[in-house]
Design a protein around this motif. Structure first.
Motif, mmCIF file in Angstrom:
data_model
loop_
_atom_site.group_PDB
_atom_site.id
_atom_site.type_symbol
_atom_site.label_atom_id
_atom_site.label_comp_id
_atom_site.label_asym_id
_atom_site.label_seq_id
_atom_site.Cartn_x
_atom_site.Cartn_y
_atom_site.Cartn_z
ATOM 1 N N GLU A 85 -56.078 -41.589 -111.307
ATOM 2 C CA GLU A 85 -55.498 -42.306 -112.431
ATOM 3 C C GLU A 85 -53.998 -42.132 -112.378
ATOM 4 O O GLU A 85 -53.498 -41.088 -111.950
ATOM 5 N N SER A 109 -49.976 -44.107 -113.727
ATOM 6 C CA SER A 109 -49.170 -45.287 -113.990
ATOM 7 C C SER A 109 -48.563 -45.797 -112.689
ATOM 8 O O SER A 109 -48.257 -46.971 -112.556
ATOM 9 N N GLY A 110 -48.426 -44.925 -111.702
ATOM 10 C CA GLY A 110 -47.822 -45.345 -110.437
ATOM 11 C C GLY A 110 -48.726 -46.226 -109.598
ATOM 12 O O GLY A 110 -48.332 -46.706 -108.542
ATOM 13 N N HIS A 131 -55.313 -48.848 -113.749
ATOM 14 C CA HIS A 131 -54.764 -47.507 -113.914
ATOM 15 C C HIS A 131 -55.585 -46.437 -113.252
ATOM 16 O O HIS A 131 -55.114 -45.344 -113.023
ATOM 17 N N MET A 173 -50.947 -49.151 -122.029
ATOM 18 C CA MET A 173 -50.987 -49.527 -120.622
ATOM 19 C C MET A 173 -52.235 -50.347 -120.317
ATOM 20 O O MET A 173 -52.181 -51.332 -119.594
ATOM 21 N N GLU A 174 -53.359 -49.929 -120.885
ATOM 22 C CA GLU A 174 -54.609 -50.645 -120.635
ATOM 23 C C GLU A 174 -54.549 -52.068 -121.198
ATOM 24 O O GLU A 174 -55.127 -52.988 -120.639
ATOM 25 N N ILE A 228 -42.518 -46.082 -118.377
ATOM 26 C CA ILE A 228 -42.864 -44.746 -117.910
ATOM 27 C C ILE A 228 -41.788 -43.698 -118.219
ATOM 28 O O ILE A 228 -42.121 -42.601 -118.679
ATOM 29 N N VAL A 255 -50.256 -49.035 -110.791
ATOM 30 C CA VAL A 255 -50.252 -50.420 -111.252
ATOM 31 C C VAL A 255 -49.414 -51.290 -110.327
ATOM 32 O O VAL A 255 -48.259 -50.993 -110.053
#
Lengths: 466, 466, 466, 466
Positions: free
Chosen positions: A322, A324-325, A357, B253-254, B269, A327
């Motif tokens: 998982e 954020s990087g 994600h 984010m989702e 971020i 996406v």
């Protein structure tokens, strides 16, 4: 032409072999190919024997004596005293050969893959030779055919790949010249082009049978085993599980993860590709209808049924990545699956929902440590820079899955499935359903698996009466 | 210290810029950093301008005149006549520069990435300079700060990566010496170590704002846009969609795949990592509470609500690989994702159910041809030997997804979701839910998407009243 | 401390072993390590034995009987009748073991690398045990040391790499505790960390001796063989070839390609690195001074001599790549040597003159077909497009080379060399001399090699008398 | 049909251009293609111009003025005053275009490869247009042909590869329709399939001429330059160097490393492949016979001569890898050349003598640091473990080489060469002669190069008189 395959439990002892003979005799086909496994448990015993010898454990000799004894006893109970001597001497002779090999392994302390296959082959050779002698004693028209002469493989010992075209042709030409009613074939065994013995890996005897069925364009392939067919759910969990009388090839493949593991999917591919129906039958209850696998749309026992069966795998672990990087960065799944493939880890279930994600994969619980280690290393950089979070693993999980071709055309199945699970307080950790819609899988806690299968079975297979 | 970012529509014309000034003036922070985008639409106009010139289309000149006119008009309506001259001359000067560059592109017929960034940067430079002049005319204490001097990137023009540590430090040290109440910063623009202009890619102004917020440890980051916040569902589909007043970073984010695309996840971020709350506000309805994004557990408007929002992506295609040859062979998913990564195709959803017979991935409908071509080539061998079936693609699909952190602890959500869909006759083509349980995604036909979102919205956000 | 190594011919029979004992007894060192090879020819015999057995050739048994007989005969001629019985029984016992292994190979039809090393080890074990018994019968203070206990290697059977540090330490510590005058060690044999027997490859007994010499910091290492030392030229070609009394390590390495192949360069590296002088001696002419190899500048017999020796390789082939497409294109030599390395072909000589139009390499004549095939395939593209011409090969060639450290400081050597060859009508097909100037190599026709070596020998070694 | 090519010095000014016209007029061919370079030095000037502009140096403008002035002056001195105006205006117009481009480069600070080629092309366009005007003023029947319309290349700007087949065909068909006696073609310039200007790299005008010669199956190709042909040795070193009147293609290629660098080998390949003789002529001494290059065996001025010429390269460095760990290990040369190729380093000479202990390569002195760095890194492991010694480099070296096809059949050449060098006290650091025997190269100290070439020249070209 039928092809009948009898598994290890079906030929485990004299009593069972008598049942096999009865089944073969009562077959309504003009000619049958009978493929037999080794006496139940023998393959493992032979493996242990070789391993012991290679480790320098002298007990391999006692072990060998036991195995010899077992086969001699089968001969003695099966054949009339007057007809035993040649069979006893054949068994003795095969065991002398085996003993020489085992001694050589012991001396060289080496148990190479080629020797492994040589040793394993004794199992099917012995069982098939003994059965042939029994058929002779019953005056059945039969002929023993050495599988090594007709099934040609590469040299990947233990899991050899068959050269399909020449094998098919040789089988077909060979059988064509045989007039006997019964052709008796040891399963599992083959040979490479140097003439060395090879074996066909997991489910090898089924594969031998499927090859014969395809090569001879058999009317059907009968897999005789110790259960009465594929079931609607694993009977160890669900007391009300029923035999599935009719199932399509694709459904059968989907259901193969079942506890009972009646068939190992890759082994039936030759039969499936040739469109030859497969009948799963129970040697110990030959009257039971069994399960018919073919390409016809499944006909359920009850018209209302849509789901064909419930599959389950109990020892599962989940692994999630998982961050954020991830996406909009196409490489993460590549690295993930590259790593798992390099580590030879089988991926049972994958799911990445639309947010991109996180990706979540289910693997065999036994592989989870290895998987995590490999991934920690592959993603080390991304983890330390915070682009992805540390790999998470969850143990103690299971998968239950609904299987059925008809689910595709019935919108409410997933709703019903998850409502039933939700209503019963079963938390669903991950879900996957692909576009073929033949399988909806839910990952749940192991402690919920019994309840889950039962309530699903009730909902999809029993409620319908009401 | 607050950081306020105003998007393109918020500064599209004189009238809107007046609203911006009012919002900034009414802020209760001692000092504010105001990050502004280019006048609404300018980035695309500048791109078109450069492309036309590079293609040798002389019309680029008229286009340039229009853009000049637009900015001069904004100056004229915004400033008192007496105060216009220096701003008008500044705008003229910047446009002369732009004209020279455009002429050079026209002559060389080359529009390099470096030149592209130089051209695009005019948008934010112009808007921020005009706003600064307006602030001056209002006697607001302010200072214009050139983002190029404080945000340092690599040389990947168009989508440059920020060198975080030095950037953070420079921002912090620079602002420290400023006493003005308002620091006005053009968004989107940065520079590499040679001093060349670079830009920060999609959502670049949000990213500029998030960098300032993190560097200055701002009390909060306000994103001023043209909607009143993130919504429970795409309002183009669901008339009853409501603003979400509070949402966690992960949920936000989702939900980012939303039609409205209020924020692009990677841009926030820096703020998220620094734990700085983000407030989405509407420039055109400043009284509306907006959406607060932070790390606190979501508090829903109605206590009963468990789902935070419904995400949707409408132009989706599915691609499935299926075949008996995949069972127990670890390499298929590796090849699949390697191929997709090499072709730079983003994978939106993945699902492989427990049978290991098929993997199914959703991609942007625009990528499906390319994906199929690449995969047909990678799997050519397996397909021709029948190990896997020809790659299947399905178009005309959409994804709807429930999003919410609380779903994890409420077992019945998936059941309710699929029951609602099933009951309404909506066929679910694929399902994915990962173990984070923050997102359950269902692939459905595009023609069902409106109905699906509405019935889900009704079930999870409206029914609760009853 | 001296280390003495006796090769196979030195211990080929009882008579020779008596000479060995005399040499050892007359050594003036306080303590000597004596490393012995197997009885002359035994290593090949054992290899043949195993290969025969693996091929299923029953004659391996007769072969084994012959080998047993040979060893028993050595014992019988060497020892007094009263002292024979225990040695005879030891030989019998070792041969029983060997017979068991051979039988196992015969049965399994497998001669694995590990088993190969086990079988080969019998050669040195037998010879060293017999010699130990003979030393005992002479009342020499001695001790037999099992090399397997002190030389540790990796598991690359047949050519195992020694773990130098632990091996050195163990040898040093072990010998330290020994008071006997003679430590008798079987050469060639070692063991891996699982305790399996390994062997050290070509020249293995020399390597064993060099390891002991280095570990014990011996005063010198004596290599006892069947020639009286390294010679100025191959005596099969040049009747006037003389023994070189003193030579440097580097020169000795350069001369190693000699027909006589007195030493195989890699085996002496431990001694060379430790700076231990090596003395090549003739077991059958112990009075001859032999050749001393050390780091001192060579002192030639005649002051005027500059060249130390003439090396020659007779079975050579040349391969040339030529083409205008190679000029200024750096990749050709890369592809050339990549291809040769991949094909495991050793390159004996390389030469590319300054025009960059052609590269020429010499390889063993036996490899030339394989080399051409591999290169034709690698350069297929360049050849068909005419960038390079088809690969040319020339057979029937030889190399003669002048070797000598002093050549560097004497400008006229190459002139003299090629003048002599030219004057004698010997065409030089290729020339290579590297910047170390220790070696000038000329490729000539095989039919010229005898004349070439003789005229060069005359010019550099004989003319000086006149 | 002849093809005549005039280099930059031949068209450097009005005076020279008059010589060119005279040469063309006096040609005895019915039709001639005249290929011209830019005015001497222009290509470099244009490159400098662009580079200055891209660096933001305003002086590019003055530079441009100088170049304009130069061309205008040529026009003024060449043409009668009455005929100047249209040419002057053409030159002005081309320079205006050039100025626009230079200004664009200045503004965008970008000098892309595509723009570089566009700028360079002005050189040949200007020179050929001016010469065309001059031919017109002389009433010569001529036609100017735009090379961009007939020579098609890929898009590798600066060093574009020609698509040979279509180019040959277009040239042939185009010229076929021309009746003029003289076809005037700007050299060096071509275009890609988008119609962008490309250039043909080093020696580009020679290549243009060779393409025309091949396409038109010309009787011969004349390269008019500022020397009277290829020489027996570099005249800067050897006062007695003589013109070579006849030489084979292969010899000419071997001699190309010459200081004078009359031709760059790859450029003449089209002519060589088509078997078209090349005549090197001196524009400033048109009566001199020049050098004829063809496939006929070389006829030397003096029957006794065997060597055709002496090549020399003065700025050379040697790099040697040596080590006992290289013996019998095929990978070292692979790694060596892989590393050098990856570092884009051209290898001028290679030599590995028969001991396999060391490989020695000569590279351009300018590359030696880079080469050492790359190799230290590639062999780091082998060096630290002592398998190979640290890479040695030697600077201050030169190569002298004898070149000649006839050397192959004359055994004594190498002897004579090295005797001469030795007798004169010149130490030879490395030698390479490949099996084609067209080239014997010796690496010597730079301080010896003058002496070496002179004594070799004396021995092989002058002594013969005596």
């Amino acid at each position: 032409m039928y092809v009948l395959k009898f598994g290890g439990s079906s030929v485990a002892n004299a009593e069972n072999i008598r049942k096999v003979a009865a089944i073969v005799q009562s077959s309504d086909a003009k000619q049958v190919v009978v493929v037999v496994s080794a006496l139940g448990g023998m393959t493992n015993e032979l493996l242990t024997l070789g391993t012991k010898a290679a480790e320098g454990d002298e007990n391999y000799k006692g072990h060998l004596d036991d195995l010899r004894e077992r086969h001699l006893n089968v001969v003695k109970s099966l054949l009339p005293i007057t007809g035993q001597s040649s069979s006893l001497s054949l068994v003795m002779q095969l065991f002398n050969e085996l003993e020489d090999i085992a001694e050589s392994i012991f001396r060289l302390r080496e148990f190479s893959p080629a020797t492994k296959d040589r040793i394993l082959a004794f199992g099917e050779t012995l069982s098939s030779k003994i059965i042939a002698a029994y058929f002779a004693s019953l005056n059945l028209s039969h002929r023993w055919l050495d599988a090594k002469n007709v099934i040609l493989t590469n040299s990947k010992f233990s899991n050899a790949k068959v050269h399909l075209e020449p094998t098919m042709e040789i089988i077909s030409k060979t059988i064509q010249n045989f007039n006997e009613k019964i052709i008796l074939v040891p399963g599992f065994i083959a040979s490479n082009k140097k003439g060395q013995t090879t074996t066909l890996g997991r489910g090898g005897s089924d594969y031998t049978a499927a090859l014969f069925a395809a090569a001879l364009n058999a009317t059907r392939l009968e897999i005789w085993t110790d259960v009465s067919g594929m079931m609607t759910a694993d009977p160890r969990w669900v007391s009300g599980a029923r035999i599935i009388q009719h199932i399509t090839f694709k459904e059968a493949m989907e259901l193969s993860h079942f506890g009972a593991k009646v068939i190992y999917p890759p082994t039936i591919i030759p039969a499936m590709n040739a469109g030859i129906p497969i009948l799963i039958k129970n040697t110990f209850d030959p009257e039971a209808p069994g399960t018919l696998i073919d390409n016809e749309p499944t006909t359920h026992e009850l018209e209302q049924e849509i789901v064909t069966g419930i599959s389950s795998m109990t020892e599962i672990a989940l692994l999630s990545i998982e961050g954020s990087g991830m996406v909009g960065v196409p490489g993460t799944s590549k690295t993930l699956f590259e790593t798992l493939a390099a580590a030879q880890i089988n991926v049972i279930l994958i799911t990445q929902s639309s947010s991109e994600h996180s990706i979540c994969v289910a693997v065999d619980a036994a592989d989870i440590e290895l998987a995590k280690e490999a991934l920690d290393s592959s993603f080390n950089n991304e983890i330390t820079t915070g682009k992805i979070e540390p790999i998470k693993i969850e143990r103690g999980l299971s998968i239950v899955a609904l299987v059925g071709d008809k689910m595709k055309s019935h919108p409410g199945i997933s709703g019903k499935m998850f409502s039933v699970l939700g209503r019963n307080g079963i938390n669903v950790r991950a879900i996957a359903q692909g576009s073929s819609e033949k399988n909806i899988s839910a990952v749940i806690a192991f402690e919920d698996v019994k309840k889950a299968i039962n309530v699903l079975h009730e909902a999809f297979f029993e409620k319908v009466y009401k």
